[in-house]
Design a protein around this motif. Structure first.
Motif, PDB file in Angstrom:
ATOM      1  N   ILE A 196       0.889  -1.029   0.001  1.00 21.40           N
ATOM      2  CA  ILE A 196       0.212  -0.114   0.085  1.00 21.40           C
ATOM      3  C   ILE A 196       1.001   1.175  -0.295  1.00 21.40           C
ATOM      4  CG2 ILE A 196      -1.822   1.237   1.287  1.00 21.40           C
ATOM      5  CD1 ILE A 196      -2.968  -1.478   2.433  1.00 21.40           C
ATOM      6  N   LEU A 197       1.756   1.233   0.868  1.00 16.86           N
ATOM      7  CA  LEU A 197       2.847   2.196   0.892  1.00 16.86           C
ATOM      8  C   LEU A 197       3.565   2.596  -0.384  1.00 16.86           C
ATOM      9  CD1 LEU A 197       3.524   4.118   3.400  1.00 16.86           C
ATOM     10  CD2 LEU A 197       5.642   2.968   3.779  1.00 16.86           C
ATOM     11  N   GLU A 198       3.980   1.512  -1.147  1.00 19.59           N
ATOM     12  CA  GLU A 198       4.704   1.753  -2.321  1.00 19.59           C
ATOM     13  C   GLU A 198       3.643   2.319  -3.377  1.00 19.59           C
ATOM     14  OE1 GLU A 198       7.089  -2.451  -1.693  1.00 19.59           O
ATOM     15  OE2 GLU A 198       5.817  -2.276  -3.469  1.00 19.59           O
ATOM     16  N   VAL A 199       2.514   2.001  -3.351  1.00 17.68           N
ATOM     17  CA  VAL A 199       1.234   2.529  -4.435  1.00 17.68           C
ATOM     18  C   VAL A 199       1.241   3.905  -3.922  1.00 17.68           C
ATOM     19  CG1 VAL A 199      -0.896   2.464  -5.186  1.00 17.68           C
ATOM     20  CG2 VAL A 199       0.462   0.281  -4.777  1.00 17.68           C
ATOM     21  N   VAL A 200       1.096   4.373  -2.503  1.00 18.63           N
ATOM     22  CA  VAL A 200       0.681   5.769  -2.329  1.00 18.63           C
ATOM     23  C   VAL A 200       1.904   6.715  -2.610  1.00 18.63           C
ATOM     24  CG1 VAL A 200       0.539   7.148  -0.357  1.00 18.63           C
ATOM     25  CG2 VAL A 200      -0.912   5.145  -0.423  1.00 18.63           C
ATOM     26  N   GLN A 201       3.325   6.102  -2.424  1.00 24.89           N
ATOM     27  CA  GLN A 201       4.244   6.732  -2.697  1.00 24.89           C
ATOM     28  C   GLN A 201       4.450   7.113  -4.598  1.00 24.89           C
ATOM     29  OE1 GLN A 201       7.241   4.325  -0.707  1.00 24.89           O
ATOM     30  NE2 GLN A 201       7.413   5.728   0.842  1.00 24.89           N
ATOM     31  N   ALA A 202       3.986   5.967  -5.062  1.00 24.46           N
ATOM     32  CA  ALA A 202       3.928   5.934  -6.608  1.00 24.46           C
ATOM     33  C   ALA A 202       2.985   7.249  -6.855  1.00 24.46           C
ATOM     34  CB  ALA A 202       3.499   4.831  -7.293  1.00 24.46           C
ATOM     35  N   ILE A 203       1.768   7.087  -6.314  1.00 23.38           N
ATOM     36  CA  ILE A 203       0.778   8.155  -6.441  1.00 23.38           C
ATOM     37  C   ILE A 203       1.301   9.544  -6.123  1.00 23.38           C
ATOM     38  CG2 ILE A 203      -1.660   9.025  -6.010  1.00 23.38           C
ATOM     39  CD1 ILE A 203      -2.394   5.975  -5.171  1.00 23.38           C
ATOM     40  N   VAL A 204       2.009   9.874  -5.204  1.00 22.08           N
ATOM     41  CA  VAL A 204       2.497  11.005  -4.500  1.00 22.08           C
ATOM     42  C   VAL A 204       3.377  11.579  -5.625  1.00 22.08           C
ATOM     43  CG1 VAL A 204       3.616  12.113  -2.824  1.00 22.08           C
ATOM     44  CG2 VAL A 204       1.924  10.842  -2.109  1.00 22.08           C
ATOM     45  N   THR A 205       4.435  10.694  -6.214  1.00 21.71           N
ATOM     46  CA  THR A 205       5.588  11.158  -6.895  1.00 21.71           C
ATOM     47  C   THR A 205       4.999  11.231  -8.615  1.00 21.71           C
ATOM     48  OG1 THR A 205       6.304   8.855  -7.161  1.00 21.71           O
ATOM     49  CG2 THR A 205       7.315  10.323  -5.514  1.00 21.71           C
ATOM     50  N   GLY A 206       3.597  10.899  -8.574  1.00 25.22           N
ATOM     51  CA  GLY A 206       3.039  10.984  -9.880  1.00 25.22           C
ATOM     52  C   GLY A 206       3.652   9.663 -10.723  1.00 25.22           C
ATOM     53  N   ASN A 207       4.069   8.668 -10.239  1.00 27.51           N
ATOM     54  CA  ASN A 207       4.747   7.621 -10.958  1.00 27.51           C
ATOM     55  C   ASN A 207       3.587   6.502 -11.078  1.00 27.51           C
ATOM     56  OD1 ASN A 207       6.877   6.412 -12.135  1.00 27.51           O
ATOM     57  ND2 ASN A 207       8.015   6.277  -9.975  1.00 27.51           N
ATOM     58  N   LEU A 208       2.600   6.982 -11.808  1.00 23.64           N
ATOM     59  CA  LEU A 208       1.368   5.927 -12.031  1.00 23.64           C
ATOM     60  C   LEU A 208       1.436   5.171 -13.251  1.00 23.64           C
ATOM     61  CD1 LEU A 208      -1.426   8.141 -10.687  1.00 23.64           C
ATOM     62  CD2 LEU A 208      -0.567   6.077  -9.656  1.00 23.64           C
ATOM     63  N   PRO A 209       1.093   3.813 -13.265  1.00 21.52           N
ATOM     64  CA  PRO A 209       1.074   2.776 -14.306  1.00 21.52           C
ATOM     65  C   PRO A 209      -0.045   3.492 -15.283  1.00 21.52           C
ATOM     66  CG  PRO A 209       0.575   1.739 -12.389  1.00 21.52           C
ATOM     67  CD  PRO A 209       0.906   3.137 -11.987  1.00 21.52           C
ATOM     68  N   PRO A 210      -0.341   2.516 -16.322  1.00 18.98           N
ATOM     69  CA  PRO A 210      -1.448   2.809 -17.018  1.00 18.98           C
ATOM     70  C   PRO A 210      -2.768   2.528 -16.570  1.00 18.98           C
ATOM     71  CG  PRO A 210       0.288   1.393 -18.191  1.00 18.98           C
ATOM     72  CD  PRO A 210       0.678   1.664 -17.172  1.00 18.98           C
ATOM     73  N   LYS A 211      -3.710   3.074 -16.655  1.00 18.80           N
ATOM     74  CA  LYS A 211      -4.968   2.971 -16.256  1.00 18.80           C
ATOM     75  C   LYS A 211      -5.264   1.469 -16.287  1.00 18.80           C
ATOM     76  CE  LYS A 211      -9.458   5.269 -16.193  1.00 18.80           C
ATOM     77  NZ  LYS A 211     -10.149   6.403 -16.462  1.00 18.80           N
ATOM     78  N   GLY A 212      -6.244   1.025 -15.259  1.00 18.02           N
ATOM     79  CA  GLY A 212      -6.486  -0.413 -15.166  1.00 18.02           C
ATOM     80  C   GLY A 212      -5.546  -1.369 -14.619  1.00 18.02           C
ATOM     81  N   ALA A 213      -4.406  -0.842 -14.367  1.00 14.48           N
ATOM     82  CA  ALA A 213      -3.349  -1.989 -14.114  1.00 14.48           C
ATOM     83  C   ALA A 213      -3.761  -2.526 -12.638  1.00 14.48           C
ATOM     84  CB  ALA A 213      -2.176  -1.208 -13.859  1.00 14.48           C
ATOM     85  N   VAL A 214      -3.203  -3.545 -12.104  1.00 18.50           N
ATOM     86  CA  VAL A 214      -3.090  -3.925 -11.010  1.00 18.50           C
ATOM     87  C   VAL A 214      -1.580  -3.571 -10.229  1.00 18.50           C
ATOM     88  CG1 VAL A 214      -2.841  -6.043  -9.666  1.00 18.50           C
ATOM     89  CG2 VAL A 214      -4.605  -6.171 -11.330  1.00 18.50           C
ATOM     90  N   VAL A 215      -1.936  -2.823  -9.063  1.00 19.84           N
ATOM     91  CA  VAL A 215      -0.529  -2.250  -8.644  1.00 19.84           C
ATOM     92  C   VAL A 215      -0.371  -2.939  -7.184  1.00 19.84           C
ATOM     93  CG1 VAL A 215      -0.735  -0.180  -9.762  1.00 19.84           C
ATOM     94  CG2 VAL A 215      -2.028  -0.351  -7.642  1.00 19.84           C
ATOM     95  N   GLY A 216       0.954  -2.623  -6.811  1.00 21.19           N
ATOM     96  CA  GLY A 216       1.233  -3.179  -5.523  1.00 21.19           C
ATOM     97  C   GLY A 216       1.427  -5.071  -5.773  1.00 21.19           C
ATOM     98  N   ALA A 217       1.629  -5.532  -6.715  1.00 21.82           N
ATOM     99  CA  ALA A 217       1.658  -6.968  -6.923  1.00 21.82           C
ATOM    100  C   ALA A 217       2.660  -7.178  -8.136  1.00 21.82           C
ATOM    101  CB  ALA A 217       0.359  -7.685  -6.962  1.00 21.82           C
ATOM    102  N   LEU A 218       2.964  -8.496  -8.338  1.00 16.89           N
ATOM    103  CA  LEU A 218       3.720  -8.910  -9.417  1.00 16.89           C
ATOM    104  C   LEU A 218       3.159  -9.195 -10.657  1.00 16.89           C
ATOM    105  CD1 LEU A 218       6.685 -11.055  -7.817  1.00 16.89           C
ATOM    106  CD2 LEU A 218       6.716  -8.593  -8.596  1.00 16.89           C
ATOM    107  N   ASP A 219       3.513  -9.272 -11.792  1.00 17.92           N
ATOM    108  CA  ASP A 219       2.977  -9.773 -13.046  1.00 17.92           C
ATOM    109  C   ASP A 219       3.023 -11.410 -13.222  1.00 17.92           C
ATOM    110  OD1 ASP A 219       1.465  -7.349 -13.594  1.00 17.92           O
ATOM    111  OD2 ASP A 219       3.135  -6.670 -14.837  1.00 17.92           O
TER     112      ASP A 219
END
Lengths: 63, 321, 136
Positions: free
Chosen positions: B173-196
């Motif tokens: 959760i923290l990694e994702v929030v940090q990505a949001i704060v730094t504007g480092n977002l993946p493409p829309k619709g992505a699963v975040v905070g997990a591996l592929d």
């Protein structure tokens, strides 16, 4: 009759709301506490194998 | 840049996702430093009315946990979608339906009957059920409509990101929030905070040969804590579950098989179907009778393969005659 | 319900069952038009995801056709099909789908007539069960 709605009740686990009815003098005439939430653990746990239950029921409340 | 504005809400949930947010411990202060939280029922005293009064898109990020079980969940999901720039489905319930989604195996009326009447611990007058509108001397009381089926968040509103898990790991959760704060977002619709990749890819257990003649229930054997669960005849959802919860995965580390809470890996539409395909391919028999017997050892396929994903599965709900 | 025509999706393997279906045609055996056939290389290659997708998209029944046990072109593909089919059928029953809605049948080159009869039997069975209730 004036109504005060406390919706949702906060800082606790779960969903709840309180409706307070005030009379003409501004005193509380009546108050109702409502729980607008039901998930049905009581039913979907029925018939499940016993070893699965310890992995389902912690999700009743995670707080 | 001003502070980001966050909202955190729960639909049909247990609050475990909210606790996972709190479990970021002192890092929560970093979140608070970077963001103002405008709405968070479990922790802060804001009301629905406060959200209604906000301008559209005035919330930067909404973390929505919980499934959509009733009309209130749907209404608030739509309200928060309208007020938020980014909608994140937080946790298995919002993403897949989660444990409350197991109710899709039951009829709506059967749930109401047992909970308000049939259950031995219920002391209710016969025939008293919650009503959507109740008239009392002072006025009217309203309750939300209890739906026929549990829905996932993206079955009622558009979802930008999915943060899986039951609950999601706090570090993720923290990694994702940090990505949001730094504007480092993946493409829309992505699963975040997990591996592929599937969980098996990050599993430290020894793998030799997957050939199974008996499926055991966990209480039936003492299992080897070093060896692949499936090889020992224990159903582990690793092959059909997205990895990345933690490294090594927490359940595996605690000597319990994966139960699938991170949902399907990429390119899998139906997690349960994928898992039952994996399970049947390790059955070591060519004799129809014996195959039958081995499969009988899997006592609750639906509750095992679709434990977290019934509402998100292709069939979504049990059919009743 | 009287004029309900079930939609049946049939996955048939490229080998024995393909020839069996072909010989039904050669022998002039007719079967109900309710069956829509899809050719796959082996009954063992029909993924449960695909079968579930067929039900989701409106099939009232699904039938998988393969070579008789021991006769698989790929040696043991049909055993894979058998194992998956039994577990999938058990799971689908928990979803409220009657087990008759998913069938696995072995058809050889010599069984053209049997195949035609089988389709008739499955169609009648599904007619009796009625349409699969779709969830919207």
């Amino acid at each position: 009759m004036k109504t005060i709605s406390i919706d949702p009740i906060t800082r606790l686990e779960g969903h709840g709301k309180i409706e307070i009815f005030l009379n003409d003098q501004g005193n509380v005439e009546n108050a109702y506490f409502q729980v607008p939430e039901l998930r049905g653990f009581e039913v979907f746990c029925l018939g499940r194998p016993v070893e699965i239950l310890p992995r389902i029921v912690p999700r009743i409340c995670g707080v | 840049m001003g502070k980001l504005k966050f909202a955190i809400y729960w639909g049909a949930a247990c609050g475990g996702c909210d606790v996972a947010v709190v479990d970021t411990h002192e890092k929560l202060l970093d979140i608070a430093a970077a963001a103002d939280i405008l709405f968070w029922p479990v922790a802060l005293d804001f009301k629905y009315r406060d959200v209604e009064e906000m301008a559209d898109k005035s919330i930067d990020v909404c973390l929505f946990s919980g499934a959509v079980r009733n009309s209130e969940n749907e209404h608030i999901a739509k309200l928060l979608r309208q007020k938020s720039k980014v909608m994140v489905a937080l946790g298995a319930c919002a993403q897949l339906g989660g444990i409350p989604g197991l109710a899709n195996e039951k009829r709506r009326q059967d749930i109401l009957d047992f909970v308000y009447h049939g259950s031995p611990s219920t002391a209710s007058q016969k025939g008293v059920y919650p009503q959507e509108i109740t008239s009392v001397p002072e006025g009217k009381l309203k309750l939300p409509k209890f739906y026929d089926a549990v829905m996932t968040l993206d079955q009622v509103v558009e979802v930008d990101y999915y943060l899986p898990g039951c609950p999601p790991e706090s570090a993720r959760i923290l990694e994702v929030v940090q990505a949001i704060v730094t504007g480092n977002l993946p493409p829309k619709g992505a699963v975040v905070g997990a591996l592929d990749k599937a969980l098996c890819d990050s599993c430290p257990r020894k793998r030799e040969e997957k050939k199974v003649k008996v499926f055991y229930r966990p209480q039936e054997i003492l299992f080897d804590p070093e060896r692949c669960f499936l090889e020992q005849g224990l159903i582990c959802l690793g092959p059909a579950t997205r990895g990345g919860c933690s490294d090594p995965p927490r359940c595996i580390r605690s000597n319990m098989p994966c139960e699938g809470c991170y949902g399907p890996p990429p390119d899998v539409t139906d997690q349960g179907a994928k898992m039952l395909s994996a399970v049947s391919s390790i059955i070591d028999s060519q004799d129809p009778g014996q195959i039958e017997k081995i499969i009988d050892g899997i006592v609750d396929p639906l509750g095992t393969f679709y434990r977290f994903g019934l509402p998100a599965s292709a069939l979504r709900k049990k059919r009743f005659p | 319900m009287d004029n309900f025509e079930p939609k049946i999706i049939g996955f048939y393997c490229n080998w024995s069952s393909q020839m069996g279906i072909d010989s039904a045609g050669v022998e002039g055996a007719s079967y109900p038009p309710n069956l829509r056939l899809i050719r796959v290389m082996c009954s063992g290659s029909v993924d449960p995801e695909v079968i579930i997708e067929a039900f989701k998209k409106g099939a009232d029944g699904v039938v998988i056709l393969g070579c008789h046990l021991g006769n698989c072109h790929y040696r043991n593909g049909n055993y894979n099909a058998l194992r998956r089919y039994r577990l999938l059928q058990k799971t689908l029953e928990q979803f409220g789908l009657e087990k008759e809605r998913l069938r696995l049948e072995w058809v050889s080159v010599a069984e053209g007539k049997r195949f035609a009869g089988l389709v008739g039997e499955i169609t009648e069975e599904l007619r009796r069960l009625g349409p699969l209730r779709q969830f919207s």
